[in-house]
Design a protein around this motif. Structure first.
Motif, PDB file in Angstrom:
ATOM      1  N   UNK A 138     -20.458  25.854 -22.680  1.00  0.00           N
ATOM      2  CA  UNK A 138     -20.541  24.756 -21.848  1.00  0.00           C
ATOM      3  C   UNK A 138     -21.973  24.845 -20.904  1.00  0.00           C
ATOM      4  N   UNK A 139     -23.282  23.869 -20.759  1.00  0.00           N
ATOM      5  CA  UNK A 139     -24.926  24.864 -19.934  1.00  0.00           C
ATOM      6  C   UNK A 139     -24.372  23.546 -19.076  1.00  0.00           C
ATOM      7  N   UNK A 140     -24.749  23.810 -17.818  1.00  0.00           N
ATOM      8  CA  UNK A 140     -24.890  23.693 -16.821  1.00  0.00           C
ATOM      9  C   UNK A 140     -26.980  23.890 -16.252  1.00  0.00           C
ATOM     10  N   UNK A 141     -27.618  22.574 -15.800  1.00  0.00           N
ATOM     11  CA  UNK A 141     -29.036  23.054 -15.660  1.00  0.00           C
ATOM     12  C   UNK A 141     -29.176  22.948 -14.258  1.00  0.00           C
ATOM     13  N   UNK A 142     -30.515  23.572 -13.711  1.00  0.00           N
ATOM     14  CA  UNK A 142     -30.432  23.296 -11.992  1.00  0.00           C
ATOM     15  C   UNK A 142     -31.603  23.748 -12.410  1.00  0.00           C
ATOM     16  N   UNK A 175     -22.286  28.124 -19.339  1.00  0.00           N
ATOM     17  CA  UNK A 175     -24.366  29.291 -18.759  1.00  0.00           C
ATOM     18  C   UNK A 175     -25.388  28.322 -18.130  1.00  0.00           C
ATOM     19  N   UNK A 176     -25.341  28.696 -17.048  1.00  0.00           N
ATOM     20  CA  UNK A 176     -26.025  28.773 -16.102  1.00  0.00           C
ATOM     21  C   UNK A 176     -27.971  28.657 -16.470  1.00  0.00           C
ATOM     22  N   UNK A 177     -28.473  27.501 -16.560  1.00  0.00           N
ATOM     23  CA  UNK A 177     -30.048  27.634 -16.778  1.00  0.00           C
ATOM     24  C   UNK A 177     -30.725  27.043 -15.564  1.00  0.00           C
TER      25      UNK A 177
END
Ligand SMILES: Cc1nc2c(=O)[nH]c(=O)nc-2n(C[C@H](O)[C@H](O)[C@H](O)CO)c1C
Length: 156
Positions: A32-36, A4-6
């Motif tokens: 899992x999370x990817x943050x940008x 899941x991208x945030x």
């Protein structure tokens, strides 16, 4: 394992990404999370496309806060069209969570609205990935994110 991208911004006055992460982690597992983080809403479309194409996200939450001025609303509109194009180019959902500063009467309400809209859309993202039947059950029921739901209407 889904990703899941945030994507969030420094322009926003509320840490919407942390609220989204907290809500996702209390909702379920299997991701899992990817943050940008970028400066503002107009930078979100490319951030989301990078999250999808380079960091292999299955879905993205785009979190932004348009200001109250006419130029801010213009920015938000340009960002929204960019987010729609990024979705069509990648065939992946980018759920836009914009909290307009002039939706709230004061900072306290702006914080409440930022938190609640973000958390409710975080659950929508989880449902799109893992529980699409939950969205189907809620079709036509006047769901809203942030303030109260509008509720369903009936023909008789
Ligand atoms: C006028 C304006 N308004 C907003 C806003 O209301 N919310 C926001 O997040 N960002 C705004 N920005 C900045 C742009 O989104 C962008 O960050 C810059 O143009 C740099 O690319 C600008 C330039």
């Amino acid at each position: 394992m889904k990703i899941i991208g945030i994507a969030d911004t420094t322009f926003a006055r509320f840490d919407m990404a942390s609220a989204a992460i907290n809500e996702l982690e209390r909702t379920g597992t299997g991701f899992r999370i990817e943050r940008y983080t970028v400066p503002g809403v107009k930078d979100l479309p490319v951030a989301c496309k990078i999250l999808i194409e380079e960091r292999k996200c299955d879905i993205v939450l785009a979190l932004g806060m348009p200001g109250p001025m006419e130029k801010d609303k213009m920015c938000a509109h340009e960002a929204s069209t960019g987010l729609i194009r990024a979705q069509l180019m990648t065939n992946k959902h980018i759920i836009e969570v914009f909290v307009h500063m002039d939706e709230a009467k004061d900072d306290k309400e702006l914080a409440f609205l930022s938190d609640s809209r973000t958390r409710e859309h975080a659950i929508n993202v989880y449902d799109l990935l893992f529980r699409p039947e939950k969205l189907r059950r809620n079709a036509g029921t006047g769901q809203r994110q942030g303030f109260a739901d509008a509720g369903p209407i009936r023909s008789r």
